[in-house]
Scaffold this motif. Sequence first.
Motif, PDB file in Angstrom:
ATOM      1  N   PHE A 187      -0.768   2.534  12.242  1.00 38.37           N
ATOM      2  CA  PHE A 187      -2.087   2.467  11.605  1.00 38.37           C
ATOM      3  C   PHE A 187      -3.069   3.405  12.297  1.00 38.37           C
ATOM      4  CE2 PHE A 187      -6.328   0.516  11.169  1.00 38.37           C
ATOM      5  CZ  PHE A 187      -6.446   0.578   9.792  1.00 38.37           C
ATOM      6  N   SER A 188      -2.986   3.490  13.616  1.00 38.40           N
ATOM      7  CA  SER A 188      -3.890   4.369  14.363  1.00 38.40           C
ATOM      8  C   SER A 188      -3.622   5.844  14.047  1.00 38.40           C
ATOM      9  CB  SER A 188      -3.727   4.125  15.866  1.00 38.40           C
ATOM     10  OG  SER A 188      -4.071   2.797  16.211  1.00 38.40           O
ATOM     11  N   ALA A 189      -2.362   6.153  13.704  1.00 36.61           N
ATOM     12  CA  ALA A 189      -2.008   7.538  13.389  1.00 36.61           C
ATOM     13  C   ALA A 189      -2.248   7.882  11.917  1.00 36.61           C
ATOM     14  CB  ALA A 189      -0.536   7.785  13.737  1.00 36.61           C
ATOM     15  N   THR A 190      -2.707   6.906  11.121  1.00 33.93           N
ATOM     16  CA  THR A 190      -2.963   7.125   9.698  1.00 33.93           C
ATOM     17  C   THR A 190      -4.352   7.707   9.499  1.00 33.93           C
ATOM     18  OG1 THR A 190      -1.535   5.255   9.130  1.00 33.93           O
ATOM     19  CG2 THR A 190      -3.035   6.050   7.431  1.00 33.93           C
ATOM     20  N   THR A 191      -4.412   8.855   8.841  1.00 40.60           N
ATOM     21  CA  THR A 191      -5.692   9.533   8.624  1.00 40.60           C
ATOM     22  C   THR A 191      -6.270   9.178   7.252  1.00 40.60           C
ATOM     23  OG1 THR A 191      -4.655  11.480   7.636  1.00 40.60           O
ATOM     24  CG2 THR A 191      -4.860  11.440  10.035  1.00 40.60           C
ATOM     25  N   ARG A 192      -7.510   9.576   7.033  1.00 39.71           N
ATOM     26  CA  ARG A 192      -8.131   9.384   5.724  1.00 39.71           C
ATOM     27  C   ARG A 192      -7.367  10.151   4.663  1.00 39.71           C
ATOM     28  NH1 ARG A 192     -14.403  10.606   5.392  1.00 39.71           N
ATOM     29  NH2 ARG A 192     -14.318   8.920   6.933  1.00 39.71           N
ATOM     30  N   ASN A 193      -6.861  11.322   5.032  1.00 34.75           N
ATOM     31  CA  ASN A 193      -6.045  12.118   4.121  1.00 34.75           C
ATOM     32  C   ASN A 193      -4.819  11.341   3.673  1.00 34.75           C
ATOM     33  OD1 ASN A 193      -3.728  14.079   3.571  1.00 34.75           O
ATOM     34  ND2 ASN A 193      -5.442  15.501   3.633  1.00 34.75           N
ATOM     35  N   ASP A 194      -4.162  10.640   4.611  1.00 38.02           N
ATOM     36  CA  ASP A 194      -2.985   9.838   4.266  1.00 38.02           C
ATOM     37  C   ASP A 194      -3.345   8.731   3.282  1.00 38.02           C
ATOM     38  OD1 ASP A 194      -1.365  11.325   5.987  1.00 38.02           O
ATOM     39  OD2 ASP A 194      -1.798  10.010   7.694  1.00 38.02           O
ATOM     40  N   LYS A 195      -4.483   8.092   3.481  1.00 39.77           N
ATOM     41  CA  LYS A 195      -4.892   6.996   2.603  1.00 39.77           C
ATOM     42  C   LYS A 195      -5.130   7.492   1.182  1.00 39.77           C
ATOM     43  CE  LYS A 195      -7.032   4.487   6.449  1.00 39.77           C
ATOM     44  NZ  LYS A 195      -8.315   3.995   7.047  1.00 39.77           N
ATOM     45  N   ILE A 196      -5.781   8.652   1.052  1.00 32.59           N
ATOM     46  CA  ILE A 196      -5.998   9.222  -0.279  1.00 32.59           C
ATOM     47  C   ILE A 196      -4.666   9.558  -0.932  1.00 32.59           C
ATOM     48  CG2 ILE A 196      -7.002  11.158  -1.541  1.00 32.59           C
ATOM     49  CD1 ILE A 196      -9.155  11.322   0.618  1.00 32.59           C
ATOM     50  N   MET A 197      -3.754  10.118  -0.143  1.00 31.41           N
ATOM     51  CA  MET A 197      -2.447  10.479  -0.667  1.00 31.41           C
ATOM     52  C   MET A 197      -1.696   9.254  -1.185  1.00 31.41           C
ATOM     53  SD  MET A 197       1.057  10.439   0.271  1.00 31.41           S
ATOM     54  CE  MET A 197       1.038  10.321   2.056  1.00 31.41           C
ATOM     55  N   TYR A 198      -1.734   8.164  -0.426  1.00 32.62           N
ATOM     56  CA  TYR A 198      -1.043   6.940  -0.850  1.00 32.62           C
ATOM     57  C   TYR A 198      -1.662   6.369  -2.123  1.00 32.62           C
ATOM     58  CZ  TYR A 198       2.127   6.295   3.100  1.00 32.62           C
ATOM     59  OH  TYR A 198       3.153   6.425   3.998  1.00 32.62           O
ATOM     60  N   VAL A 199      -2.982   6.403  -2.224  1.00 31.68           N
ATOM     61  CA  VAL A 199      -3.648   5.887  -3.423  1.00 31.68           C
ATOM     62  C   VAL A 199      -3.231   6.688  -4.651  1.00 31.68           C
ATOM     63  CG1 VAL A 199      -5.880   5.643  -4.582  1.00 31.68           C
ATOM     64  CG2 VAL A 199      -5.621   4.907  -2.207  1.00 31.68           C
ATOM     65  N   LEU A 200      -3.249   8.015  -4.540  1.00 30.70           N
ATOM     66  CA  LEU A 200      -2.869   8.861  -5.672  1.00 30.70           C
ATOM     67  C   LEU A 200      -1.396   8.695  -6.015  1.00 30.70           C
ATOM     68  CD1 LEU A 200      -4.779  12.172  -4.839  1.00 30.70           C
ATOM     69  CD2 LEU A 200      -5.321  10.515  -6.628  1.00 30.70           C
ATOM     70  N   LEU A 201      -0.551   8.649  -5.002  1.00 33.97           N
ATOM     71  CA  LEU A 201       0.891   8.558  -5.234  1.00 33.97           C
ATOM     72  C   LEU A 201       1.264   7.218  -5.856  1.00 33.97           C
ATOM     73  CD1 LEU A 201       3.606   9.992  -4.838  1.00 33.97           C
ATOM     74  CD2 LEU A 201       3.731   8.985  -2.556  1.00 33.97           C
ATOM     75  N   VAL A 202       0.813   6.133  -5.242  1.00 30.11           N
ATOM     76  CA  VAL A 202       1.136   4.797  -5.760  1.00 30.11           C
ATOM     77  C   VAL A 202       0.478   4.576  -7.120  1.00 30.11           C
ATOM     78  CG1 VAL A 202       0.891   2.322  -5.357  1.00 30.11           C
ATOM     79  CG2 VAL A 202       1.487   3.835  -3.457  1.00 30.11           C
ATOM     80  N   GLY A 203      -0.741   5.064  -7.295  1.00 27.37           N
ATOM     81  CA  GLY A 203      -1.415   4.915  -8.581  1.00 27.37           C
ATOM     82  C   GLY A 203      -0.660   5.608  -9.704  1.00 27.37           C
ATOM     83  N   THR A 204      -0.167   6.813  -9.445  1.00 26.01           N
ATOM     84  CA  THR A 204       0.593   7.540 -10.455  1.00 26.01           C
ATOM     85  C   THR A 204       1.880   6.805 -10.806  1.00 26.01           C
ATOM     86  OG1 THR A 204      -0.287   9.631  -9.598  1.00 26.01           O
ATOM     87  CG2 THR A 204       1.651   9.761 -11.003  1.00 26.01           C
ATOM     88  N   ILE A 205       2.558   6.271  -9.792  1.00 23.60           N
ATOM     89  CA  ILE A 205       3.807   5.535 -10.021  1.00 23.60           C
ATOM     90  C   ILE A 205       3.550   4.263 -10.826  1.00 23.60           C
ATOM     91  CG2 ILE A 205       5.715   4.314  -8.897  1.00 23.60           C
ATOM     92  CD1 ILE A 205       5.325   6.242  -6.516  1.00 23.60           C
ATOM     93  N   VAL A 206       2.520   3.518 -10.455  1.00 16.18           N
ATOM     94  CA  VAL A 206       2.206   2.260 -11.143  1.00 16.18           C
ATOM     95  C   VAL A 206       1.848   2.522 -12.603  1.00 16.18           C
ATOM     96  CG1 VAL A 206       0.536   0.376 -11.272  1.00 16.18           C
ATOM     97  CG2 VAL A 206       1.517   1.032  -9.067  1.00 16.18           C
ATOM     98  N   LEU A 207       1.049   3.552 -12.858  1.00 12.77           N
ATOM     99  CA  LEU A 207       0.669   3.862 -14.239  1.00 12.77           C
ATOM    100  C   LEU A 207       1.879   4.260 -15.075  1.00 12.77           C
ATOM    101  CD1 LEU A 207      -2.639   5.853 -13.634  1.00 12.77           C
ATOM    102  CD2 LEU A 207      -2.417   3.654 -14.814  1.00 12.77           C
ATOM    103  N   GLY A 208       2.765   5.083 -14.504  1.00 10.39           N
ATOM    104  CA  GLY A 208       3.954   5.490 -15.250  1.00 10.39           C
ATOM    105  C   GLY A 208       4.900   4.343 -15.512  1.00 10.39           C
ATOM    106  N   LEU A 209       5.170   3.541 -14.480  1.00  8.32           N
ATOM    107  CA  LEU A 209       6.082   2.409 -14.633  1.00  8.32           C
ATOM    108  C   LEU A 209       5.480   1.354 -15.557  1.00  8.32           C
ATOM    109  CD1 LEU A 209       8.732   1.072 -13.764  1.00  8.32           C
ATOM    110  CD2 LEU A 209       7.509   0.104 -11.795  1.00  8.32           C
ATOM    111  N   GLY A 210       4.187   1.089 -15.403  1.00 10.13           N
ATOM    112  CA  GLY A 210       3.539   0.093 -16.240  1.00 10.13           C
ATOM    113  C   GLY A 210       3.545   0.479 -17.705  1.00 10.13           C
ATOM    114  N   THR A 211       3.300   1.751 -17.995  1.00  8.73           N
ATOM    115  CA  THR A 211       3.310   2.217 -19.381  1.00  8.73           C
ATOM    116  C   THR A 211       4.686   2.060 -20.003  1.00  8.73           C
ATOM    117  OG1 THR A 211       1.550   3.817 -18.904  1.00  8.73           O
ATOM    118  CG2 THR A 211       2.894   4.214 -20.858  1.00  8.73           C
ATOM    119  N   THR A 212       5.730   2.407 -19.237  1.00  6.79           N
ATOM    120  CA  THR A 212       7.092   2.291 -19.748  1.00  6.79           C
ATOM    121  C   THR A 212       7.477   0.835 -19.997  1.00  6.79           C
ATOM    122  OG1 THR A 212       7.750   4.299 -18.569  1.00  6.79           O
ATOM    123  CG2 THR A 212       9.506   2.819 -19.271  1.00  6.79           C
ATOM    124  N   VAL A 213       7.232  -0.014 -19.021  1.00  9.95           N
ATOM    125  CA  VAL A 213       7.616  -1.422 -19.138  1.00  9.95           C
ATOM    126  C   VAL A 213       6.833  -2.112 -20.237  1.00  9.95           C
ATOM    127  CG1 VAL A 213       7.624  -3.650 -17.959  1.00  9.95           C
ATOM    128  CG2 VAL A 213       8.360  -1.593 -16.742  1.00  9.95           C
TER     129      VAL A 213
END
Length: 237
Positions: free
Chosen positions: A114-140
């Motif tokens: 957690f200490s090694a996690t930057t703000r850049n990493d947090k934005i990346m995770y939000v965009l990545l997970v958000g894209t996956i959730v939207l794609g999977l949710g639309t399909t299901v």
Amino acid sequence: MLWVVVPYVSIAVFIVGHVWRYRYDKFGWTTRSSQLYENRLLRLGSPLFHFGILLVALGHVGGLLVPKSWTEAVGVSESVYHAVAVGLGVLAGVCTLVGAAILVYRRRTVGPVFSATTRNDKIMYVLLVGTIVLGLGTTVLGNLTDHPHDYRESVSPWFRSIFYFQPEPSLMAAAPLGFQLHALAAWALFAFWPFSRLVHVFSMPLGYLTRPYIVYRSRDERQLGSRAPRRGWERAR
């Protein structure tokens, strides 16, 4: 604006950003691995995420770049294609999402990670997970309601038209909201990609397959060469 300008801006930032990053930030071109801090959760989450996202990428290549007429020409009916695409797509999406959830949980609960996690990493995770959730949710959701949208008649031709430089925004404008949000999230992710740790995707060590091996210490006297070693570099006995 959404279906012509945004894609071209994202592609331009993706390409120019990688060139800039490689030229001016080679030492930052890394995943910043945190394996030394914690390994148990990483061994579970990382393979799930990486194998899942690889299947997701291959599925998108087939679904977006291969026209329906091509698969029908080789004897693959639409029903068979749909069943395989949905089955493998849901499996890959679930694996990716579960793996990402484990990795996010690890980053939040393991102190050094957690200490090694930057703000850049947090934005990346939000965009990545958000894209996956939207794609999977639309399909299901589309298949659960028994009204799946045929993206090969709208999203896929629109996506290919961008690279033909003859964009057809009306195709994407007619697609359901879920597909539109998924596409916008994906373009945002691609625009952010060059400035995140995701650049490591283009750093596969393929050179290791062809470079000669290095002998650090040999037990065979004949492999030491005929040239006398320099002073101070004699072989230790």
